[in-house]
Design an enzyme around this catalytic site. Structure first.
Site, PDB file in Angstrom:
ATOM      1  N   ARG A 182      -3.743 -12.044   8.912  1.00 12.06           N
ATOM      2  CA  ARG A 182      -2.710 -11.094   9.320  1.00 12.06           C
ATOM      3  C   ARG A 182      -2.193 -11.372  10.736  1.00 12.06           C
ATOM      4  O   ARG A 182      -1.007 -11.300  11.001  1.00 12.06           O
ATOM      5  CB  ARG A 182      -3.319  -9.698   9.259  1.00 12.06           C
ATOM      6  CG  ARG A 182      -2.334  -8.632   9.409  1.00 12.06           C
ATOM      7  CD  ARG A 182      -2.927  -7.317   9.829  1.00 12.06           C
ATOM      8  NE  ARG A 182      -1.864  -6.578  10.459  1.00 12.06           N
ATOM      9  CZ  ARG A 182      -0.878  -5.999   9.796  1.00 12.06           C
ATOM     10  NH1 ARG A 182      -0.854  -6.044   8.498  1.00 12.06           N
ATOM     11  NH2 ARG A 182       0.088  -5.395  10.424  1.00 12.06           N
ATOM     12  N   CYS A 235      17.492   0.635  -1.890  1.00 12.98           N
ATOM     13  CA  CYS A 235      18.454   0.759  -0.787  1.00 12.98           C
ATOM     14  C   CYS A 235      19.224  -0.537  -0.594  1.00 12.98           C
ATOM     15  O   CYS A 235      18.647  -1.619  -0.548  1.00 12.98           O
ATOM     16  CB  CYS A 235      17.731   1.143   0.504  1.00 12.98           C
ATOM     17  SG  CYS A 235      17.168   2.845   0.466  1.00 12.98           S
ATOM     18  N   GLU A 293      19.756  -4.792   3.125  1.00 12.38           N
ATOM     19  CA  GLU A 293      18.336  -4.871   2.784  1.00 12.38           C
ATOM     20  C   GLU A 293      18.212  -5.684   1.494  1.00 12.38           C
ATOM     21  O   GLU A 293      17.329  -6.513   1.336  1.00 12.38           O
ATOM     22  CB  GLU A 293      17.763  -3.459   2.582  1.00 12.38           C
ATOM     23  CG  GLU A 293      16.302  -3.488   2.174  1.00 12.38           C
ATOM     24  CD  GLU A 293      15.653  -2.111   2.192  1.00 12.38           C
ATOM     25  OE1 GLU A 293      15.969  -1.301   3.084  1.00 12.38           O
ATOM     26  OE2 GLU A 293      14.821  -1.856   1.295  1.00 12.38           O
TER      27      GLU A 293
END
Ligand SMILES: Cc1cc2nc3c(=O)[nH]c(=O)nc-3n(C[C@H](O)[C@H](O)[C@H](O)COP(=O)(O)OP(=O)(O)OC[C@H]3O[C@@H](n4cnc5c(N)ncnc54)[C@H](O)[C@@H]3O)c2cc1C
Length: 342
Positions: A178, A234, A309
């Site tokens: 990560r 979206c 998006e």
């Protein structure tokens, strides 16, 4: 052409996206394992083509006509399991079976890229593992979710990602911790790396509590989103709240009076200004024209340029993450833009 995995020529992509529009892929490759995925990427690149990666198609507009080159779908890579060894090395545990361990142990799941969000969330809920309840009602697959950092106000995918296995730009399988990644708002920050699998780490909780949270979030979304219609979620990212006075992209579209506007069968939802829906027969061209119309009206009114998006795949686009402009010369094929209901 001989491909290293199942391959379909001229494969229609509309049925593989939630918008159900657009054309076909010149080649659709269907790897079933991490090794096959890597080989498929290698083969496409050896053929001079940068492959496009298709997950659940829940955030995607595919252009009309035939998309040249190679699309690789992760649809066959649906394995989800609890890793068995303490090292949690993704490459080494990739063939492990689900370990019948007590639910308080491990708190980690390995999900291959094609695992659906729904399957991942329901498995975590059944274990009483918390962290991804915010993905309730978010369609798609783990690869797409990690690449996009899917989520919302109740949390996002990278809240739980501890490591990812990717095919990198040199077509090697590489494991990233990560700390080596830079996820941000609706962007996993992986660039052109292809997600093969992810190791997700959860928090221990009561099964009932986790399930109730997921249900509550789902019901809240269902109240405000047109979930029974064909959409890609979206369309625009929310702008910087300092510039937009705290208004979301959907509110800016609504205030521009655009709800209910349509071009052909492409509509801006009456329910949510940032959801554009296909009422059945929309073409990609009409859909993209509607996006540009909304973007232009919001700029005229506020000076704010809304950024896509949703990802757009045109013959001219590269991976599918361009600014989202319609193909050059695109003109709506349907009726002129109009406001109001039909
Ligand atoms: C009704 C509805 C509600 C939604 N609500 C939300 C929401 O609340 N929050 C939210 O974030 N999103 C939402 N979305 C959008 C969508 O669900 C997410 O963006 C989801 O993460 C897309 O995943 P996918 O597998 O479908 O990706 P796709 O649409 O297939 O692909 C999206 C992008 O990811 C790339 N990609 C896919 N797989 C990989 C991979 N293995 N490696 C690298 N790149 C890859 C593609 O190339 C493309 O650029 C919604 C969509 C719908 C239809």
């Amino acid at each position: 052409m001989l491909w290293p995995c199942a391959a379909l020529p001229h494969a229609p992509l509309a049925p593989r996206t939630t918008l159900r529009l657009g054309g076909a892929a010149e080649w659709l490759l269907e790897p079933a394992t991490p090794a096959e995925l890597r080989e498929a990427v290698q083969a496409a690149r050896a053929d001079g083509v940068e492959p496009r990666i298709l997950g659940g198609g829940a955030n995607l507009i595919v252009d009309d006509g035939v998309l040249p080159g190679v699309v690789i779908t992760t649809d066959r890579m649906k394995r989800l399991f609890r890793p068995q060894d303490a090292k949690l090395d993704l490459a080494e545990t990739a063939d492990a079976r689900i370990a019948p361990a007590p639910r308080e142990e491990g708190l980690a799941l390995v999900a291959w890229a094609g695992t659906t969000h729904q399957k991942l969330l329901s498995s975590a809920c059944d274990l009483g593992w918390s962290g991804l309840e915010g993905l309730a009602g978010v369609p798609g697959q783990v690869g797409g979710g990690v690449a996009m950092n899917a989520g919302g106000r109740w949390g996002e995918m990278w809240d739980c990602v501890e490591r990812v296995l990717v095919v990198d730009e040199q077509s090697d399988l590489v494991e990233l911790a990560r700390e080596q990644c830079t996820p941000r708002y609706r962007n996993g920050g992986l660039g052109r790396k292809i997600v093969v699998s992810a190791l997700l780490r959860f928090r221990f909780d009561a099964v009932k509590a986790v399930k109730e949270r997921a249900r509550e979030f789902l019901l809240s979304k269902n109240k405000v989103q047109p979930v029974t219609l064909l959409s890609a979620g979206c369309i625009f990212k929310n702008p910087d709240p300092e510039r937009s006075n705290g208004l979301s992209a959907g509110q800016l579209v609504e205030q521009a009076g655009l709800k209910g506007t349509h071009i052909g069968d492409a509509w801006i939802s009456e329910q949510h200004g940032n959801f554009f829906v296909n009422r059945g027969q929309s073409t990609a061209r009409d859909f993209l024209a509607l996006i540009e119309l909304a973007r232009a009206r919001v700029v005229d009114r506020t000076g704010i340029v809304l950024e896509n998006e949703v990802k757009v795949w045109t013959a001219a686009s590269t991976e599918g993450a361009p600014s989202g402009a319609a193909p050059s010369g695109a003109a709506p094929s349907g009726a002129a833009p109009s406001g109001g209901a039909p």
